[in-house]
Design an enzyme around this catalytic site. Sequence first.
Site, mmCIF file in Angstrom:
data_model
loop_
_atom_site.group_PDB
_atom_site.id
_atom_site.type_symbol
_atom_site.label_atom_id
_atom_site.label_comp_id
_atom_site.label_asym_id
_atom_site.label_seq_id
_atom_site.Cartn_x
_atom_site.Cartn_y
_atom_site.Cartn_z
ATOM 1 N N GLU A 43 5.849 26.454 30.834
ATOM 2 C CA GLU A 43 4.556 26.385 30.141
ATOM 3 C C GLU A 43 4.300 27.647 29.322
ATOM 4 O O GLU A 43 3.746 27.588 28.234
ATOM 5 C CB GLU A 43 3.406 26.143 31.130
ATOM 6 N N TYR A 125 -5.442 26.415 29.390
ATOM 7 C CA TYR A 125 -4.516 25.284 29.294
ATOM 8 C C TYR A 125 -3.336 25.451 30.249
ATOM 9 O O TYR A 125 -2.996 24.553 31.009
ATOM 10 C CB TYR A 125 -3.985 25.111 27.850
ATOM 11 N N ASP A 143 -3.330 19.623 25.771
ATOM 12 C CA ASP A 143 -2.553 20.355 24.761
ATOM 13 C C ASP A 143 -2.706 19.626 23.425
ATOM 14 O O ASP A 143 -3.517 18.690 23.311
ATOM 15 C CB ASP A 143 -1.085 20.495 25.193
#
Length: 355
Positions: A43, A125, A143
Amino acid sequence: MPDLAERLLAWYDRHARRLPWRVPPDNRAVGERADPYRVWLSEVMLQQTTVAAVKSYFAAFVARWPTVHDLAAAPEAEVMKAWAGLGYYSRARNMKAAADLVAARGGRFPATLAGLMDLPGVGGYTAAAIAAIAFDEPVAVVDGNVERVIARLFAIGTPVPAAKEAIRAHQSRLTPRERPGDYAQAMMDLGATICTPKRPACALCPLRDDCRAFADGDPDRYPVKAAKAERPTRRGHAFVAVRSDGAVLLRRRAPEGLLGGMTEVPGSDWPDKSGTGQGAPPLAGEWREAPAPVVHVFTHFRLELTVHRAEFSVAATAPSGHWWSPPEELPGEALPSVMKKAIEAAVPGATKKRR
Ligand code: SF4
Protein backbone atom coordinates in the site's frame (compact mmCIF):
# COMPACT_ATOMS: atom_id res chain seq x y z
CA MET A 1 -28.79 -2.14 -2.37
CA PRO A 2 -28.53 -4.88 0.24
CA ASP A 3 -27.04 -7.52 -2.05
CA LEU A 4 -24.62 -5.27 -3.94
CA ALA A 5 -21.67 -6.33 -1.77
CA GLU A 6 -22.66 -9.96 -2.12
CA ARG A 7 -22.73 -9.76 -5.91
CA LEU A 8 -19.45 -7.91 -5.99
CA LEU A 9 -17.81 -10.53 -3.74
CA ALA A 10 -19.13 -13.35 -5.93
CA TRP A 11 -17.59 -11.60 -8.93
CA TYR A 12 -14.32 -11.13 -7.01
CA ASP A 13 -14.20 -14.84 -6.12
CA ARG A 14 -14.06 -15.59 -9.85
CA HIS A 15 -12.13 -12.62 -11.22
CA ALA A 16 -9.79 -11.30 -8.49
CA ARG A 17 -6.48 -10.03 -9.87
CA ARG A 18 -3.57 -12.19 -8.77
CA LEU A 19 -1.20 -9.77 -7.08
CA PRO A 20 1.99 -10.75 -5.26
CA TRP A 21 0.95 -9.12 -1.97
CA ARG A 22 -2.56 -10.52 -2.00
CA VAL A 23 -4.11 -13.68 -0.55
CA PRO A 24 -6.43 -14.97 -3.31
CA PRO A 25 -10.08 -15.62 -2.36
CA ASP A 26 -9.66 -19.44 -2.52
CA ASN A 27 -6.86 -19.33 0.05
CA ARG A 28 -8.81 -16.86 2.20
CA ALA A 29 -11.69 -19.33 2.21
CA VAL A 30 -9.45 -21.95 3.83
CA GLY A 31 -8.25 -19.54 6.49
CA GLU A 32 -5.08 -17.98 5.06
CA ARG A 33 -4.65 -14.42 6.30
CA ALA A 34 -2.89 -11.54 4.60
CA ASP A 35 0.50 -10.67 6.12
CA PRO A 36 0.20 -7.11 7.50
CA TYR A 37 3.84 -6.42 6.55
CA ARG A 38 3.22 -7.28 2.90
CA VAL A 39 -0.09 -5.39 2.82
CA TRP A 40 1.51 -2.31 4.37
CA LEU A 41 4.53 -2.47 2.05
CA SER A 42 2.35 -2.79 -1.05
CA GLU A 43 0.00 0.00 0.00
CA VAL A 44 2.89 2.40 0.69
CA MET A 45 4.39 1.55 -2.70
CA LEU A 46 1.04 1.92 -4.46
CA GLN A 47 0.52 5.48 -3.19
CA GLN A 48 0.80 7.55 -6.39
CA THR A 49 2.19 4.57 -8.35
CA THR A 50 0.60 1.96 -10.61
CA VAL A 51 0.29 -1.75 -9.86
CA ALA A 52 2.43 -2.55 -12.91
CA ALA A 53 5.27 -0.31 -11.70
CA VAL A 54 5.11 -1.60 -8.12
CA LYS A 55 5.22 -5.37 -8.79
CA SER A 56 8.97 -5.72 -9.41
CA TYR A 57 9.88 -3.36 -6.54
CA PHE A 58 7.63 -5.29 -4.18
CA ALA A 59 9.18 -8.60 -5.22
CA ALA A 60 12.69 -7.20 -4.74
CA PHE A 61 11.86 -5.75 -1.31
CA VAL A 62 10.28 -8.91 0.12
CA ALA A 63 13.05 -11.08 -1.30
CA ARG A 64 15.67 -8.90 0.36
CA TRP A 65 13.75 -7.95 3.51
CA PRO A 66 11.13 -10.68 4.11
CA THR A 67 9.98 -9.32 7.49
CA VAL A 68 9.58 -5.95 9.13
CA HIS A 69 12.55 -6.81 11.36
CA ASP A 70 14.75 -7.29 8.28
CA LEU A 71 13.66 -3.94 6.86
CA ALA A 72 14.26 -2.21 10.19
CA ALA A 73 17.78 -3.70 10.35
CA ALA A 74 18.66 -2.43 6.83
CA PRO A 75 20.70 0.80 6.48
CA GLU A 76 18.49 3.64 5.25
CA ALA A 77 20.84 4.32 2.32
CA GLU A 78 20.27 0.75 1.06
CA VAL A 79 16.49 1.14 1.32
CA MET A 80 16.65 4.42 -0.61
CA LYS A 81 18.72 2.75 -3.33
CA ALA A 82 16.22 -0.09 -3.62
CA TRP A 83 13.41 2.48 -3.84
CA ALA A 84 15.09 4.60 -6.53
CA GLY A 85 12.81 5.03 -9.55
CA LEU A 86 9.51 4.63 -7.65
CA GLY A 87 9.27 8.37 -6.99
CA TYR A 88 7.77 10.35 -4.09
CA TYR A 89 10.82 9.58 -2.00
CA SER A 90 9.46 10.78 1.32
CA ARG A 91 7.45 7.55 1.20
CA ALA A 92 10.67 5.52 1.46
CA ARG A 93 11.95 7.53 4.41
CA ASN A 94 8.62 7.25 6.21
CA MET A 95 8.44 3.56 5.39
CA LYS A 96 11.82 2.98 6.99
CA ALA A 97 10.81 5.01 10.06
CA ALA A 98 7.57 3.01 10.37
CA ALA A 99 9.47 -0.29 10.04
CA ASP A 100 11.85 0.82 12.80
CA LEU A 101 8.90 1.69 15.04
CA VAL A 102 7.01 -1.56 14.44
CA ALA A 103 10.16 -3.65 14.92
CA ALA A 104 10.96 -1.80 18.15
CA ARG A 105 7.48 -2.74 19.39
CA GLY A 106 8.12 -6.43 18.79
CA GLY A 107 7.21 -6.61 15.10
CA ARG A 108 3.42 -6.49 15.38
CA PHE A 109 1.59 -3.93 13.27
CA PRO A 110 -1.23 -2.04 14.98
CA ALA A 111 -4.45 -3.91 14.17
CA THR A 112 -6.85 -0.95 14.02
CA LEU A 113 -7.39 2.03 11.77
CA ALA A 114 -6.53 4.45 14.58
CA GLY A 115 -3.37 2.58 15.55
CA LEU A 116 -2.19 2.32 11.97
CA MET A 117 -2.60 6.05 11.43
CA ASP A 118 0.06 6.65 14.07
CA LEU A 119 2.70 5.10 11.82
CA PRO A 120 4.85 7.51 9.76
CA GLY A 121 3.63 7.81 6.17
CA VAL A 122 0.32 6.05 6.83
CA GLY A 123 -2.58 8.38 6.06
CA GLY A 124 -6.31 7.78 6.12
CA TYR A 125 -6.52 5.76 2.92
CA THR A 126 -3.52 3.54 3.61
CA ALA A 127 -4.61 2.88 7.20
CA ALA A 128 -8.11 1.94 6.04
CA ALA A 129 -6.76 -0.39 3.35
CA ILE A 130 -4.44 -2.19 5.80
CA ALA A 131 -7.12 -2.36 8.52
CA ALA A 132 -9.63 -3.89 6.10
CA ILE A 133 -7.32 -6.19 4.15
CA ALA A 134 -5.01 -7.44 6.90
CA PHE A 135 -7.29 -7.19 9.94
CA ASP A 136 -10.85 -7.41 8.55
CA GLU A 137 -11.95 -4.12 10.11
CA PRO A 138 -15.10 -3.00 8.26
CA VAL A 139 -13.89 0.48 7.33
CA ALA A 140 -14.53 2.38 4.09
CA VAL A 141 -11.58 2.13 1.71
CA VAL A 142 -11.64 4.76 -1.04
CA ASP A 143 -8.84 4.96 -3.62
CA GLY A 144 -9.08 6.47 -7.10
CA ASN A 145 -10.67 3.34 -8.54
CA VAL A 146 -13.28 3.11 -5.81
CA GLU A 147 -14.01 6.81 -6.15
CA ARG A 148 -14.83 6.34 -9.82
CA VAL A 149 -17.05 3.29 -9.25
CA ILE A 150 -19.06 4.99 -6.49
CA ALA A 151 -19.36 8.27 -8.41
CA ARG A 152 -20.88 6.27 -11.28
CA LEU A 153 -23.07 3.98 -9.18
CA PHE A 154 -24.73 7.03 -7.64
CA ALA A 155 -24.28 9.44 -10.58
CA ILE A 156 -22.62 12.00 -8.29
CA GLY A 157 -22.59 15.30 -10.18
CA THR A 158 -20.41 17.26 -7.72
CA PRO A 159 -16.73 17.56 -8.85
CA VAL A 160 -14.43 15.13 -7.09
CA PRO A 161 -12.61 16.99 -4.35
CA ALA A 162 -15.92 18.33 -3.06
CA ALA A 163 -17.66 14.96 -3.53
CA LYS A 164 -15.12 12.99 -1.49
CA GLU A 165 -17.17 13.00 1.71
CA ALA A 166 -20.33 11.83 -0.08
CA ILE A 167 -18.34 9.07 -1.80
CA ARG A 168 -16.87 7.95 1.51
CA ALA A 169 -20.33 7.89 3.11
CA HIS A 170 -21.67 5.66 0.31
CA GLN A 171 -18.68 3.34 0.57
CA SER A 172 -19.04 3.19 4.34
CA ARG A 173 -22.69 2.20 4.03
CA LEU A 174 -21.94 -0.44 1.38
CA THR A 175 -18.95 -2.05 3.18
CA PRO A 176 -20.06 -5.40 4.65
CA ARG A 177 -19.09 -6.65 8.12
CA GLU A 178 -18.15 -9.99 6.57
CA ARG A 179 -15.06 -9.94 4.31
CA PRO A 180 -14.58 -6.15 4.31
CA GLY A 181 -11.00 -6.56 3.02
CA ASP A 182 -12.09 -8.67 0.05
CA TYR A 183 -14.92 -6.21 -0.60
CA ALA A 184 -12.40 -3.30 -0.70
CA GLN A 185 -10.13 -5.22 -3.06
CA ALA A 186 -13.11 -6.23 -5.20
CA MET A 187 -14.08 -2.57 -5.60
CA MET A 188 -10.49 -1.71 -6.54
CA ASP A 189 -10.39 -4.56 -9.06
CA LEU A 190 -13.72 -3.58 -10.57
CA GLY A 191 -12.42 -0.04 -11.07
CA ALA A 192 -9.12 -1.27 -12.50
CA THR A 193 -10.49 -3.88 -14.91
CA ILE A 194 -14.19 -3.17 -15.70
CA CYS A 195 -15.22 0.30 -14.55
CA THR A 196 -12.20 1.88 -16.23
CA PRO A 197 -11.77 5.66 -16.65
CA LYS A 198 -12.67 5.54 -20.35
CA ARG A 199 -15.32 3.31 -21.93
CA PRO A 200 -16.12 1.05 -18.95
CA ALA A 201 -17.12 -2.52 -19.81
CA CYS A 202 -20.61 -2.20 -18.33
CA ALA A 203 -21.82 -5.36 -20.13
CA LEU A 204 -19.49 -7.39 -17.87
CA CYS A 205 -20.20 -5.48 -14.66
CA PRO A 206 -21.84 -7.28 -11.74
CA LEU A 207 -23.25 -3.96 -10.46
CA ARG A 208 -24.90 -2.86 -13.68
CA ASP A 209 -28.45 -3.19 -12.34
CA ASP A 210 -27.61 -0.81 -9.48
CA CYS A 211 -25.74 1.75 -11.54
CA ARG A 212 -27.35 5.12 -12.17
CA ALA A 213 -24.67 6.28 -14.59
CA PHE A 214 -25.27 3.14 -16.67
CA ALA A 215 -29.02 3.71 -16.54
CA ASP A 216 -28.48 7.31 -17.70
CA GLY A 217 -26.32 6.04 -20.58
CA ASP A 218 -23.24 8.20 -19.91
CA PRO A 219 -20.84 6.59 -17.36
CA ASP A 220 -17.81 8.42 -18.84
CA ARG A 221 -19.22 11.63 -17.40
CA TYR A 222 -18.30 10.49 -13.87
CA PRO A 223 -16.45 11.26 -11.72
CA VAL A 224 -16.91 14.93 -12.59
CA LYS A 225 -13.53 16.67 -12.45
CA ALA A 226 -12.88 20.22 -11.26
CA ALA A 227 -11.00 22.40 -13.75
CA LYS A 228 -7.24 21.86 -13.31
CA ALA A 229 -4.83 24.67 -12.60
CA GLU A 230 -2.03 24.71 -15.16
CA ARG A 231 1.32 23.26 -14.06
CA PRO A 232 4.01 25.97 -13.96
CA THR A 233 7.42 25.37 -15.55
CA ARG A 234 10.65 25.68 -13.54
CA ARG A 235 14.10 25.79 -15.04
CA GLY A 236 17.53 24.79 -13.82
CA HIS A 237 20.95 23.39 -14.73
CA ALA A 238 22.51 19.95 -14.17
CA PHE A 239 26.25 19.30 -14.47
CA VAL A 240 27.31 15.80 -15.47
CA ALA A 241 31.04 15.46 -14.81
CA VAL A 242 32.43 12.27 -16.40
CA ARG A 243 35.84 10.81 -15.65
CA SER A 244 37.82 9.04 -18.37
CA ASP A 245 37.06 5.69 -16.67
CA GLY A 246 33.32 6.42 -16.98
CA ALA A 247 32.73 7.44 -13.33
CA VAL A 248 30.14 10.21 -12.82
CA LEU A 249 30.28 12.85 -10.08
CA LEU A 250 27.37 12.65 -7.63
CA ARG A 251 26.22 14.16 -4.36
CA ARG A 252 23.31 13.70 -1.95
CA ARG A 253 20.37 16.08 -1.69
CA ALA A 254 19.40 17.59 1.65
CA PRO A 255 17.32 15.14 3.73
CA GLU A 256 14.16 17.27 3.70
CA GLY A 257 12.07 18.57 0.83
CA LEU A 258 11.56 17.38 -2.74
CA LEU A 259 13.61 14.21 -3.49
CA GLY A 260 15.08 14.58 0.00
CA GLY A 261 18.00 12.25 0.76
CA MET A 262 18.21 11.04 -2.84
CA THR A 263 21.32 11.17 -5.01
CA GLU A 264 21.81 13.73 -7.79
CA VAL A 265 24.34 15.21 -10.15
CA PRO A 266 25.49 18.70 -9.07
CA GLY A 267 23.23 21.45 -10.33
CA SER A 268 21.39 24.67 -9.66
CA ASP A 269 18.23 25.19 -7.66
CA TRP A 270 14.90 25.19 -9.52
CA PRO A 271 13.27 28.51 -8.59
CA ASP A 272 9.49 28.62 -8.61
CA LYS A 273 9.40 32.19 -9.88
CA SER A 274 10.34 33.13 -13.42
CA GLY A 275 14.03 32.81 -14.30
CA THR A 276 16.46 29.91 -14.29
CA GLY A 277 18.20 28.49 -11.24
CA GLN A 278 21.72 29.71 -10.63
CA GLY A 279 24.52 27.28 -9.93
CA ALA A 280 28.19 26.98 -10.81
CA PRO A 281 29.78 23.79 -12.19
CA PRO A 282 31.31 21.63 -9.44
CA LEU A 283 34.73 21.55 -11.18
CA ALA A 284 36.43 23.87 -13.64
CA GLY A 285 36.45 22.26 -17.09
CA GLU A 286 35.23 22.44 -20.67
CA TRP A 287 31.49 22.27 -20.13
CA ARG A 288 29.30 21.64 -23.16
CA GLU A 289 25.53 22.02 -23.20
CA ALA A 290 23.30 19.14 -24.39
CA PRO A 291 21.25 20.12 -27.47
CA ALA A 292 17.84 19.96 -25.76
CA PRO A 293 16.81 20.33 -22.12
CA VAL A 294 15.60 17.32 -20.16
CA VAL A 295 11.94 17.64 -19.18
CA HIS A 296 10.46 15.98 -16.11
CA VAL A 297 6.95 16.43 -14.79
CA PHE A 298 6.45 16.54 -11.03
CA THR A 299 3.03 16.72 -9.39
CA HIS A 300 3.02 20.48 -9.05
CA PHE A 301 5.41 21.67 -11.71
CA ARG A 302 7.19 20.80 -14.90
CA LEU A 303 11.00 20.98 -14.83
CA GLU A 304 13.26 21.90 -17.72
CA LEU A 305 16.83 21.01 -16.93
CA THR A 306 19.67 22.21 -19.13
CA VAL A 307 22.31 19.48 -19.00
CA HIS A 308 26.03 20.27 -19.24
CA ARG A 309 28.74 17.68 -19.66
CA ALA A 310 32.50 17.86 -19.18
CA GLU A 311 35.24 15.24 -19.10
CA PHE A 312 37.96 14.84 -16.50
CA SER A 313 40.98 12.63 -15.92
CA VAL A 314 40.93 9.81 -13.35
CA ALA A 315 43.09 12.03 -11.15
CA ALA A 316 40.30 14.64 -10.75
CA THR A 317 39.34 14.97 -7.09
CA ALA A 318 35.69 15.07 -6.02
CA PRO A 319 34.77 18.28 -4.19
CA SER A 320 33.73 17.92 -0.56
CA GLY A 321 30.35 16.15 -0.20
CA HIS A 322 30.62 14.63 -3.70
CA TRP A 323 31.85 11.24 -4.91
CA TRP A 324 32.77 9.59 -8.19
CA SER A 325 30.40 6.72 -8.90
CA PRO A 326 32.05 4.11 -11.16
CA PRO A 327 30.06 2.76 -14.12
CA GLU A 328 29.26 -0.55 -12.41
CA GLU A 329 27.80 1.21 -9.35
CA LEU A 330 25.93 4.01 -11.09
CA PRO A 331 22.79 1.98 -11.95
CA GLY A 332 22.42 1.01 -8.26
CA GLU A 333 22.69 4.57 -6.88
CA ALA A 334 19.59 6.16 -5.32
CA LEU A 335 18.97 8.28 -8.40
CA PRO A 336 15.43 9.61 -8.93
CA SER A 337 14.06 9.44 -12.49
CA VAL A 338 14.81 13.09 -13.25
CA MET A 339 18.50 12.57 -12.42
CA LYS A 340 18.66 9.39 -14.47
CA LYS A 341 17.28 11.38 -17.40
CA ALA A 342 19.92 14.09 -16.91
CA ILE A 343 22.76 11.55 -16.80
CA GLU A 344 21.37 9.66 -19.81
CA ALA A 345 21.27 12.93 -21.79
CA ALA A 346 25.01 13.30 -21.19
CA VAL A 347 26.13 9.64 -21.11
CA PRO A 348 23.60 7.41 -22.91
CA GLY A 349 23.12 4.00 -21.24
CA ALA A 350 25.07 4.95 -18.09
CA THR A 351 22.20 4.36 -15.64
CA LYS A 352 21.04 1.08 -17.17
CA LYS A 353 22.03 -2.15 -15.45
CA ARG A 354 24.60 -4.17 -17.36
CA ARG A 355 23.75 -7.81 -18.03
S1 SF4 B 1 -22.29 -0.43 -14.81
FE1 SF4 B 1 -20.60 0.47 -15.89
S2 SF4 B 1 -20.37 2.53 -15.00
FE2 SF4 B 1 -21.67 1.34 -13.62
S3 SF4 B 1 -20.25 0.53 -12.10
FE3 SF4 B 1 -20.46 -1.01 -13.69
S4 SF4 B 1 -18.79 -0.62 -15.16
FE4 SF4 B 1 -19.03 1.18 -13.85
